[in-house]
Design a protein around this motif. Sequence first.
Motif, PDB file in Angstrom:
ATOM      1  N   VAL A 318       0.821  -1.221   0.000  1.00 55.48           N
ATOM      2  CA  VAL A 318       0.000   0.000   0.000  1.00 55.48           C
ATOM      3  C   VAL A 318       0.848   1.261   0.000  1.00 55.48           C
ATOM      4  O   VAL A 318       0.337   2.350   0.237  1.00 55.48           O
ATOM      5  N   GLU A 319       2.148   1.113  -0.253  1.00 50.41           N
ATOM      6  CA  GLU A 319       3.045   2.258  -0.380  1.00 50.41           C
ATOM      7  C   GLU A 319       3.054   3.122   0.883  1.00 50.41           C
ATOM      8  O   GLU A 319       2.977   4.344   0.824  1.00 50.41           O
ATOM      9  N   PHE A 320       3.099   2.463   2.026  1.00 49.82           N
ATOM     10  CA  PHE A 320       3.263   3.090   3.336  1.00 49.82           C
ATOM     11  C   PHE A 320       2.103   4.011   3.705  1.00 49.82           C
ATOM     12  O   PHE A 320       2.285   5.003   4.411  1.00 49.82           O
ATOM     13  N   ASP A 321       0.919   3.670   3.257  1.00 49.66           N
ATOM     14  CA  ASP A 321      -0.286   4.359   3.711  1.00 49.66           C
ATOM     15  C   ASP A 321      -0.690   3.738   5.051  1.00 49.66           C
ATOM     16  O   ASP A 321      -1.182   2.615   5.110  1.00 49.66           O
ATOM     17  N   GLU A 322      -0.465   4.465   6.140  1.00 46.62           N
ATOM     18  CA  GLU A 322      -0.650   3.915   7.486  1.00 46.62           C
ATOM     19  C   GLU A 322      -2.088   3.471   7.736  1.00 46.62           C
ATOM     20  O   GLU A 322      -2.333   2.366   8.240  1.00 46.62           O
ATOM     21  N   ALA A 323      -3.044   4.333   7.417  1.00 47.14           N
ATOM     22  CA  ALA A 323      -4.444   4.016   7.682  1.00 47.14           C
ATOM     23  C   ALA A 323      -4.884   2.792   6.887  1.00 47.14           C
ATOM     24  O   ALA A 323      -5.562   1.900   7.411  1.00 47.14           O
ATOM     25  N   MET A 324      -4.501   2.733   5.624  1.00 45.74           N
ATOM     26  CA  MET A 324      -4.880   1.607   4.789  1.00 45.74           C
ATOM     27  C   MET A 324      -4.205   0.320   5.267  1.00 45.74           C
ATOM     28  O   MET A 324      -4.811  -0.759   5.278  1.00 45.74           O
ATOM     29  N   ALA A 325      -2.946   0.414   5.678  1.00 49.90           N
ATOM     30  CA  ALA A 325      -2.229  -0.766   6.168  1.00 49.90           C
ATOM     31  C   ALA A 325      -2.888  -1.314   7.428  1.00 49.90           C
ATOM     32  O   ALA A 325      -3.032  -2.536   7.587  1.00 49.90           O
ATOM     33  N   LEU A 326      -3.302  -0.428   8.337  1.00 48.99           N
ATOM     34  CA  LEU A 326      -3.974  -0.877   9.557  1.00 48.99           C
ATOM     35  C   LEU A 326      -5.297  -1.564   9.219  1.00 48.99           C
ATOM     36  O   LEU A 326      -5.620  -2.613   9.780  1.00 48.99           O
ATOM     37  N   MET A 327      -6.060  -0.980   8.309  1.00 53.57           N
ATOM     38  CA  MET A 327      -7.342  -1.558   7.933  1.00 53.57           C
ATOM     39  C   MET A 327      -7.155  -2.965   7.355  1.00 53.57           C
ATOM     40  O   MET A 327      -7.895  -3.903   7.681  1.00 53.57           O
TER      41      MET A 327
END
Length: 493
Positions: A318-327
């Motif tokens: 996810v290219e270091f997208d924090e919110a998306m990675a957590l989801m």
Amino acid sequence: MADKKTSQAKLSSCGSSMSDSGASAASEEGEEGGGRENEKDPDKETAARCPKLDLVLRKKSGGLSVSSLDSSASAESLLEELLCDIRRSRPASLASTPTFLSCSERGSDCETDCVRDCGRSEAELKGMGIGQLRTVLENLEHETDTVSRLLVRLLHVRDKRAGRLVAQYGKLTLVLRHFARRNSFPGHKELQFTLHRPESPDQHSQWLAAWTVLSQLPRGIPKHWRKTLWSSLAEYGTRGVNWTVQLQNLFSEFSTPEDEKLGTQIVKDLHRTGTTGFSSEEEHGVLKRVLLAYARYNKKTGYCQGFNILAAFILKVVEFDEAMALMILVYVVDHTLPENYFSHTLYALSGDMAVFRHLLKFYLPELALHMETLQKEASGTIRKSYSSENPPDRQSVHAYEPPLADVFSMQWFLTIFASVLPRKACRRVWDAIFLEGSEYVLYTAVAILAVMERDLLLTSTAADFYMAMSKLSEQLRKAHIMSSAEFLQVTPP
């Protein structure tokens, strides 16, 4: 458990889902940096397994149709062309094309007029005479008319691009339906491809079927689309969670004593195997924040060893997208894998390992028998070592060697192969798990051992077996022992 024919089809499909893992370490890095354009063509074995579509898409009577012509166009080449068209056809938003609103079309003095007239304050306007106010009004009317005409033109461009995009989706849908029919994929007759997930439940099943078929193609899901797919599936799978509120709380900078304790434990694992691709402290900081956020979200599970590998793998996608990675991490751990997979008792994980041993007996009976023999001999050696001059105590008599499959399968399952498979192959495995269920964890493990079987059968003791597994696992992680052809040819006996 499904019958043998169905299980064989699933295992073969799982092998197909990892068909690109034969790339070398160099080509793996090239794919990371350059995308699909730098990927090598499938090898001859892969091309032989991929049936030719022999079709051309064309417009006919205002609609799309499929006509069989020559055999020059394969599924892969045709899809590649369509995917490129779709990328070029993606509609742009109004905000992304500010050049359309330039004042250059209305003369050299237009920009000056706009700045002067639009920047007038109420006091300045009250101090103007009738003639000046009329000039300001005329300029504003001219500005409004020009912007309106440009906006209408831009909307026409947007609609045209959106229509072209829909047409490309229709073409790709026809290709996928034909591919599904030729390869006897059940339940995919009504599949409908779109890039983003539709809201309707009926359309969701059709959308999911289309992506499932797309994932079965030799090159699988395009790298630049995987982020969209995983985030869409995670959003749908966790739709009961109010992420707007949760993200504010979970990524809060306010720290509690419990957070401090978790942070210390997380930092210890940050530099373990699986996160070596993180080259900066900033990237490690992102990983730590995602892991801490999950521990805050699921206090019952908290943080477990192996989560660092899962989160690192997701962040790369996810290219270091924090919110998306957590989801996505929440979706994987709490909604995709069996319940309590990472609990302290490891109850669900133990169940998967037991099922895995039964699958080995079903698909690889010779290797399963060999592993059981080595286990029994190792257990006998333990008892014999205590039977000389020093009588064993009761506990020593019952000592035994654990099932050999459990020793390595636990790490495989806890990291969902992110610690053993090359990234390219692992992404294909995760695609299959997300789209078709967690049972692909088991089938992937069997497929890996099927390729290692010849070397493992040469071992004579449990210690030799563990050494061989360690060596083969390292070679596997570096993509030295598995080609795409080998994965495609993995089938049950």
